[in-house]
Design a protein around this motif. Structure first.
Motif, PDB file in Angstrom:
ATOM      1  N   VAL B  90       2.223   1.390   6.457  1.00  0.00           N
ATOM      2  CA  VAL B  90       1.873   2.747   6.038  1.00  0.00           C
ATOM      3  C   VAL B  90       1.269   2.722   4.623  1.00  0.00           C
ATOM      4  CG1 VAL B  90       4.173   3.324   5.085  1.00  0.00           C
ATOM      5  CG2 VAL B  90       2.732   5.118   6.047  1.00  0.00           C
ATOM      6  N   MET B  91       0.226   3.523   4.443  1.00  0.00           N
ATOM      7  CA  MET B  91      -0.534   3.520   3.171  1.00  0.00           C
ATOM      8  C   MET B  91      -0.346   4.846   2.444  1.00  0.00           C
ATOM      9  SD  MET B  91      -2.505   0.737   2.983  1.00  0.00           S
ATOM     10  CE  MET B  91      -2.908  -0.579   4.096  1.00  0.00           C
ATOM     11  N   ILE B  92      -0.598   4.803   1.147  1.00  0.00           N
ATOM     12  CA  ILE B  92      -0.464   6.012   0.338  1.00  0.00           C
ATOM     13  C   ILE B  92      -1.519   7.059   0.722  1.00  0.00           C
ATOM     14  CG2 ILE B  92      -1.946   5.424  -1.629  1.00  0.00           C
ATOM     15  CD1 ILE B  92       0.350   6.442  -3.420  1.00  0.00           C
ATOM     16  N   THR B  93      -2.608   6.592   1.307  1.00  0.00           N
ATOM     17  CA  THR B  93      -3.671   7.530   1.706  1.00  0.00           C
ATOM     18  C   THR B  93      -3.200   8.488   2.802  1.00  0.00           C
ATOM     19  OG1 THR B  93      -4.465   5.636   2.986  1.00  0.00           O
ATOM     20  CG2 THR B  93      -5.746   6.237   1.056  1.00  0.00           C
ATOM     21  N   TRP B 116       5.998   1.331  -5.899  1.00  0.00           N
ATOM     22  CA  TRP B 116       6.578   2.384  -5.044  1.00  0.00           C
ATOM     23  C   TRP B 116       6.197   2.155  -3.590  1.00  0.00           C
ATOM     24  CZ3 TRP B 116       9.776   5.187  -7.927  1.00  0.00           C
ATOM     25  CH2 TRP B 116      10.421   6.270  -7.339  1.00  0.00           C
ATOM     26  N   TRP B 117       7.076   2.566  -2.683  1.00  0.00           N
ATOM     27  CA  TRP B 117       6.815   2.352  -1.248  1.00  0.00           C
ATOM     28  C   TRP B 117       6.580   3.658  -0.549  1.00  0.00           C
ATOM     29  CZ3 TRP B 117      10.742  -0.323   2.601  1.00  0.00           C
ATOM     30  CH2 TRP B 117      10.046  -0.731   3.760  1.00  0.00           C
ATOM     31  N   PRO B 118       5.411   3.960  -0.034  1.00  0.00           N
ATOM     32  CA  PRO B 118       4.182   3.197  -0.126  1.00  0.00           C
ATOM     33  C   PRO B 118       3.362   3.645  -1.338  1.00  0.00           C
ATOM     34  CG  PRO B 118       3.866   5.036   1.398  1.00  0.00           C
ATOM     35  CD  PRO B 118       5.277   5.151   0.849  1.00  0.00           C
ATOM     36  N   SER B 119       2.572   2.709  -1.881  1.00  0.00           N
ATOM     37  CA  SER B 119       1.689   3.065  -2.994  1.00  0.00           C
ATOM     38  C   SER B 119       0.383   2.279  -2.954  1.00  0.00           C
ATOM     39  CB  SER B 119       2.410   2.830  -4.324  1.00  0.00           C
ATOM     40  OG  SER B 119       2.808   1.485  -4.442  1.00  0.00           O
ATOM     41  N   HIS B 120       0.084   1.677  -1.804  1.00  0.00           N
ATOM     42  CA  HIS B 120      -1.180   0.950  -1.693  1.00  0.00           C
ATOM     43  C   HIS B 120      -2.195   1.781  -0.927  1.00  0.00           C
ATOM     44  CE1 HIS B 120      -3.641  -2.688  -1.890  1.00  0.00           C
ATOM     45  NE2 HIS B 120      -4.090  -2.322  -0.716  1.00  0.00           N
ATOM     46  N   PRO B 121      -3.437   1.815  -1.359  1.00  0.00           N
ATOM     47  CA  PRO B 121      -4.007   1.265  -2.596  1.00  0.00           C
ATOM     48  C   PRO B 121      -3.567   2.081  -3.815  1.00  0.00           C
ATOM     49  CG  PRO B 121      -5.729   2.009  -1.042  1.00  0.00           C
ATOM     50  CD  PRO B 121      -4.437   2.496  -0.513  1.00  0.00           C
ATOM     51  N   ALA B 122      -3.512   1.386  -4.968  1.00  0.00           N
ATOM     52  CA  ALA B 122      -3.035   2.015  -6.198  1.00  0.00           C
ATOM     53  C   ALA B 122      -3.867   3.256  -6.522  1.00  0.00           C
ATOM     54  CB  ALA B 122      -3.116   1.007  -7.347  1.00  0.00           C
ATOM     55  N   GLU B 123      -3.194   4.330  -6.881  1.00  0.00           N
ATOM     56  CA  GLU B 123      -3.913   5.583  -7.148  1.00  0.00           C
ATOM     57  C   GLU B 123      -4.520   5.584  -8.556  1.00  0.00           C
ATOM     58  OE1 GLU B 123      -2.224   9.322  -4.843  1.00  0.00           O
ATOM     59  OE2 GLU B 123      -0.654   8.355  -6.004  1.00  0.00           O
ATOM     60  N   SER B 129      -1.169   1.958 -12.266  1.00  0.00           N
ATOM     61  CA  SER B 129      -0.518   2.031 -10.963  1.00  0.00           C
ATOM     62  C   SER B 129      -0.581   0.643 -10.330  1.00  0.00           C
ATOM     63  CB  SER B 129      -1.250   3.064 -10.103  1.00  0.00           C
ATOM     64  OG  SER B 129      -0.716   3.065  -8.810  1.00  0.00           O
ATOM     65  N   ILE B 130       0.600   0.127  -9.939  1.00  0.00           N
ATOM     66  CA  ILE B 130       0.683  -1.190  -9.293  1.00  0.00           C
ATOM     67  C   ILE B 130       1.183  -0.933  -7.879  1.00  0.00           C
ATOM     68  CG2 ILE B 130       1.779  -3.466  -9.375  1.00  0.00           C
ATOM     69  CD1 ILE B 130       0.535  -3.147 -12.012  1.00  0.00           C
ATOM     70  N   SER B 131       0.436  -1.347  -6.886  1.00  0.00           N
ATOM     71  CA  SER B 131       0.795  -0.978  -5.513  1.00  0.00           C
ATOM     72  C   SER B 131       1.884  -1.870  -4.927  1.00  0.00           C
ATOM     73  CB  SER B 131      -0.442  -1.026  -4.615  1.00  0.00           C
ATOM     74  OG  SER B 131      -0.536  -2.278  -3.965  1.00  0.00           O
ATOM     75  N   ASN B 132       2.409  -1.463  -3.788  1.00  0.00           N
ATOM     76  CA  ASN B 132       3.474  -2.242  -3.134  1.00  0.00           C
ATOM     77  C   ASN B 132       2.937  -3.460  -2.386  1.00  0.00           C
ATOM     78  OD1 ASN B 132       2.395  -0.238  -1.282  1.00  0.00           O
ATOM     79  ND2 ASN B 132       3.977  -0.817   0.169  1.00  0.00           N
ATOM     80  N   PHE B 133       1.645  -3.735  -2.501  1.00  0.00           N
ATOM     81  CA  PHE B 133       1.094  -4.986  -1.961  1.00  0.00           C
ATOM     82  C   PHE B 133       0.969  -6.052  -3.054  1.00  0.00           C
ATOM     83  CE2 PHE B 133      -1.498  -3.663   2.053  1.00  0.00           C
ATOM     84  CZ  PHE B 133      -0.376  -3.016   2.558  1.00  0.00           C
ATOM     85  N   TYR B 134       1.197  -5.620  -4.308  1.00  0.00           N
ATOM     86  CA  TYR B 134       0.934  -6.475  -5.463  1.00  0.00           C
ATOM     87  C   TYR B 134       1.768  -7.766  -5.464  1.00  0.00           C
ATOM     88  CZ  TYR B 134       1.930  -7.796 -10.377  1.00  0.00           C
ATOM     89  OH  TYR B 134       2.170  -8.468 -11.552  1.00  0.00           O
ATOM     90  N   GLN B 135       3.058  -7.643  -5.108  1.00  0.00           N
ATOM     91  CA  GLN B 135       3.979  -8.771  -5.329  1.00  0.00           C
ATOM     92  C   GLN B 135       4.012  -9.788  -4.205  1.00  0.00           C
ATOM     93  OE1 GLN B 135       4.738  -5.655  -4.567  1.00  0.00           O
ATOM     94  NE2 GLN B 135       6.832  -5.363  -3.857  1.00  0.00           N
ATOM     95  N   ARG B 136       3.460  -9.468  -3.034  1.00  0.00           N
ATOM     96  CA  ARG B 136       3.609 -10.363  -1.879  1.00  0.00           C
ATOM     97  C   ARG B 136       2.748 -11.626  -2.022  1.00  0.00           C
ATOM     98  NH1 ARG B 136       7.341  -7.244  -0.917  1.00  0.00           N
ATOM     99  NH2 ARG B 136       7.021  -5.224   0.018  1.00  0.00           N
ATOM    100  N   ALA B 137       3.388 -12.778  -1.849  1.00  0.00           N
ATOM    101  CA  ALA B 137       2.639 -14.037  -1.900  1.00  0.00           C
ATOM    102  C   ALA B 137       1.884 -14.206  -0.582  1.00  0.00           C
ATOM    103  CB  ALA B 137       3.600 -15.187  -2.117  1.00  0.00           C
ATOM    104  N   THR B 138       0.579 -14.294  -0.656  1.00  0.00           N
ATOM    105  CA  THR B 138      -0.227 -14.398   0.564  1.00  0.00           C
ATOM    106  C   THR B 138      -0.792 -15.803   0.757  1.00  0.00           C
ATOM    107  OG1 THR B 138      -2.066 -13.589  -0.743  1.00  0.00           O
ATOM    108  CG2 THR B 138      -0.941 -11.969   0.626  1.00  0.00           C
ATOM    109  N   VAL B 139      -0.604 -16.678  -0.241  1.00  0.00           N
ATOM    110  CA  VAL B 139      -1.128 -18.050  -0.149  1.00  0.00           C
ATOM    111  C   VAL B 139      -0.053 -19.042  -0.585  1.00  0.00           C
ATOM    112  CG1 VAL B 139      -3.528 -17.402  -0.636  1.00  0.00           C
ATOM    113  CG2 VAL B 139      -1.982 -17.946  -2.521  1.00  0.00           C
ATOM    114  N   GLU B 140      -0.304 -20.326  -0.306  1.00  0.00           N
ATOM    115  CA  GLU B 140       0.633 -21.356  -0.762  1.00  0.00           C
ATOM    116  C   GLU B 140       0.645 -21.437  -2.285  1.00  0.00           C
ATOM    117  OE1 GLU B 140       0.138 -25.317   0.879  1.00  0.00           O
ATOM    118  OE2 GLU B 140      -0.375 -24.351   2.788  1.00  0.00           O
ATOM    119  N   TYR B 141       1.765 -21.888  -2.846  1.00  0.00           N
ATOM    120  CA  TYR B 141       1.904 -22.007  -4.296  1.00  0.00           C
ATOM    121  C   TYR B 141       0.889 -23.020  -4.826  1.00  0.00           C
ATOM    122  CZ  TYR B 141       4.147 -22.721  -8.841  1.00  0.00           C
ATOM    123  OH  TYR B 141       4.411 -22.796 -10.188  1.00  0.00           O
ATOM    124  N   GLY B 142       0.226 -22.639  -5.904  1.00  0.00           N
ATOM    125  CA  GLY B 142      -0.734 -23.542  -6.524  1.00  0.00           C
ATOM    126  C   GLY B 142      -2.165 -23.215  -6.137  1.00  0.00           C
TER     127      GLY B 142
END
Lengths: 65, 671
Positions: B90-93, B116-123, B129-142
């Motif tokens: 679910v998105m902030i839109t 905040w949940w939900p807050s993506h995309p950042a308003e 504004s930092i969205s709730n997608f900001y912190q998720r690791a989407t790639v391997e470390y490094g």
């Protein structure tokens, strides 16, 4: 839901807030592995940990030749 | 309307998803949460009542908008993606109304919001504004780990926040061992819990780093920071929390028993830093959206259905507030999630929307603030930082967020069939919307949605069960009974909740003996079922057996001491037994737990009137009528008190007129 009695005494976790008088002090005491106490300091703690870790790694590399 | 003059210097709102006093209190008693303890000593604390359904994206949006989900439009964890391409988190839109940071932005305040949940995309608000997608690791470390498009506003700050993320693989044993001292014994090929734990710690440390950076380096009037980790620690590890649950192997218990407690202590450590950065002149609010069962009320299993883990949630979360002008070391009562935005607006001397169903928590203020109102903030013109309708998307970040929801069990692994996924998501949203209406006592609005779900998917017990409850609430008792009978007919498993509902329906029909028989049958299947003993109590009460009623309600109270309906039942019992002081005490307990409870205020009024405290009784009756203007009993008592005790015939006549009108309406409805 039923519960079993737990005879074993609860052990306290080793979670502690880092108490330092200055950021220099934090930097001095921080280890390469970091700690939750340093992460709990937020942006400052995170940056100091990475700086210290990079410094220690670079020292080690130099020692190794 | 006033704009921009504020009484609070700054406000920091901290969200701890699922935090619960039941875990916090023993930790504070042992001195293991010193930061929160100091906050409570310097301010007010209390329970905060959640809303139904207790699903975090809906709840945190109610907190930030002051509105129910039918008004704000966030209806679950997922939503159909544009152009019928499947589903997405679910998105902030999808939020249809302004959040507190939009109202403050357009009033000229520097406003920041993190995670905040939900807050993506950042308003594009007046601040960061930092969205709730900001912190998720989407790639391997490094590897290069880009910020999700729309993850940070303004874009110019992206580089700063990019460096403040902690990848789970960056953590070391120094971060994991405090939670799981025996981590080395775990075969991580078979048991993936350490990896989940590392993700939770990394994600919340990232949010904390971003939040603390803002507090320290940016100008701000209002900052909101949302931490989801306590909810995730609890869903992953509560079954290992002491005391040991039956069915949990000793070895697993020993390994993971400290994780939930460790999660709370780590949050207290982070809170310590937040309070330090906020300073004494900032008003700080710390709250959760719901609680989490941690004792004998922990469910033995989680139903395999969408949002099944929400069965572990408890109705009351935590609320505490401290700062200039806020009372110290006091308890507040009757707060709900809907009260937070009106309270924040009051702190900033801004008007409250008349379309906000909550109330400012004025009981927390040393001096009662003057309150102003506008019809709706939606009509207040000005740049508020909400998104335009056409918005960018990030499929990779969406996928990572979806994966996390699957891991937590909040959604099932999406089916390969796109159309089926979309249909399931839409059905879930409609189911949640129907529950929102039921939560608001707007059963007639809920009925068509539940009827449709029942017709198409009647074998799904949760749809059929709510449909039966809705029919019963609308006094369509026979129809409700038919639905229950059909579920019992096609289910091989004996669902105690169905027998409970059947007993409740017989009670509604006035068949007390039959109701009691069914409830006793329920007791023989599952005596720990929530609401069982309270329902038995109400049956006894109507059978004029107050002693049996008292025993039943007290059994219910043993099971759950914070059940407002049981306290209400006991207040009714004590009125019947003419023990008015106790009746008042139980009624006060009920409204203390849930302020919006007109019948409990009515009982309080009756008890106070019987004790000769007429002024306070009038106050209680007036409150009950503000919440439920159709309560004839309250008008009756008020007309009597005004006429006989307070010698105010004019007011007494007003209530007599109201009684006449209400009776005439009732006649019409019955005809």
């Amino acid at each position: 839901m039923e519960e079993k009695e737990n005879p074993e005494e609860e052990k306290e976790l080793k979670l502690e807030v880092e108490h330092y008088s200055s950021f220099e002090d934090i930097y001095k005491n921080i280890t390469k592995e970091g700690s939750l106490g340093v992460l709990a300091l937020g942006a400052v703690g995170l940056k100091l940990w990475r700086k210290k870790r990079a410094g220690l790694e670079s020292e080690k590399n130099n020692e190794n030749g | 309307m006033k704009m921009g003059k504020k009484t609070a210097k700054k406000v920091l709102l901290i969200g701890w998803d699922a935090a619960d006093w039941k875990i916090i209190n023993p930790l504070m008693d042992k001195g293991m949460m010193p930061a929160l303890e100091s906050m409570i000593n310097d301010g007010v604390m209390g329970n905060i009542a959640t809303l139904d359904p207790p699903l975090s994206p809906m709840l945190w949006t109610s907190i930030s908008t002051g509105k129910h989900a039918d008004q704000h439009g966030i209806l679950g964890f997922t939503e159909p993606a544009p152009e019928g391409k499947g589903i997405r988190p679910v998105m902030i839109t999808s939020r249809k109304v302004k959040a507190i940071w939009n109202m403050l932005s357009q009033s000229g305040f520097k406003t920041n919001v993190v995670g905040w949940w939900p807050s993506h995309p950042a308003e594009p608000i007046n601040g960061i504004s930092i969205s709730n997608f900001y912190q998720r690791a989407t790639v391997e470390y490094g590897k290069e780990w880009p910020i999700a498009p729309g993850g940070v506003h303004p874009k110019s700050k992206e580089e700063i926040f990019k460096e403040l993320r902690v990848h789970p693989a960056e953590l070391t044993e120094a971060h994991i061992l405090p939670f799981v001292p025996g981590a080395a014994k775990i075969d991580q090929e078979k048991d993936k819990r350490l990896s989940s734990l590392a993700k939770i710690i990394a994600d919340c440390s990232t949010i904390h780093a971003a939040g603390t950076y803002i507090l320290e380096n940016e100008e701000w009037d209002f900052t909101a920071i949302y931490y989801d980790a306590i909810d995730h620690f609890c869903h992953g590890f509560m079954r290992f929390h002491p005391p040991q649950m039956k069915g949990v192997p000793d070895e697993m218990f020993q390994l993971y028993k400290g994780v939930v407690q460790g999660g709370y202590i780590y949050h207290d450590m982070m809170l310590s830093r937040l309070l330090q950065l906020a300073g004494d002149d900032t008003t700080v609010i710390l709250m959760s959206d719901h609680g989490f069962h941690s004792d004998h009320l922990r469910p033995a299993g989680i139903p395999k259905e969408p949002a099944g883990p929400a069965w572990e949630h408890r109705n009351y979360g935590i609320f505490c507030m401290k700062g200039p002008g806020i009372k110290k070391d006091e308890r507040i009562y009757g707060a709900t999630l809907l009260d937070v935005t009106p309270t924040l607006l009051t702190l900033f001397d801004l008007p409250i929307g008349k379309d906000m169903p909550g109330k400012p928590l004025v009981q927390a203020f040393e001096e009662i603030p003057g309150l102003e109102y506008v019809d709706s903030w939606e009509d207040v013109p000005g740049e508020c930082g909400m998104h335009p309708s056409d918005m960018q998307r990030d499929p990779i970040a969406e996928l990572a967020a979806m994966q996390q929801l699957v891991e937590l069990g909040y959604i099932q692994k999406p089916d390969e069939n796109v159309a089926k996924n979309i249909e399931q998501t839409v059905d879930e949203s409609r189911f949640y919307l129907a529950r929102v209406y039921m939560n608001k006592n707007e059963y007639a609005n809920a009925l068509p949605m539940l009827e449709d779900l029942y017709k198409r998917k009647g074998k799904e017990v949760r749809y059929a069960f709510r449909y039966a409850k809705c029919l019963a609430a609308l006094e369509k008792i026979d129809d409700s009974n038919d639905v229950v009978q059909k579920i019992i007919g096609h289910e091989t498993k004996e669902y105690p909740a169905l027998f409970l509902l059947k007993g409740t329906l017989e009670f509604a029909k006035g068949n007390n003996e039959k109701a009691l028989e069914l409830l006793k049958k329920t007791e023989s299947i599952d005596s720990k079922l929530p609401q069982l003993y309270q329902q038995i109590g109400f049956v006894y009460l109507r059978m004029r057996r107050p002693n049996d009623a008292e025993n039943a309600f007290k059994k219910a109270l043993e099971n759950d001491p914070e059940n407002e309906q049981v306290h209400y039942g006991l207040s009714s019992t004590m009125l019947r037994k003419k023990e008015y002081e106790l009746a008042a005490e139980y009624a006060l307990n009920a409204v203390g737990l849930l302020y919006h409870y007109p019948r409990a205020h009515l009982n309080l009024g009756i008890a106070l009137a019987k004790l000769g405290m007429f002024d306070r009784a009038v106050e209680a009756f007036e409150v009950s009528l503000r919440m439920a203007p159709g309560l004839i009993a309250a008008h009756k008592y008020l007309s009597y008190i005004y006429l006989v005790k307070l010698q105010d015939k004019e007011k007494a006549d007003l209530h007599i007129e109201e009684i006449k009108k209400l009776r005439a309406n009732l006649k019409k409805v019955n005809a």
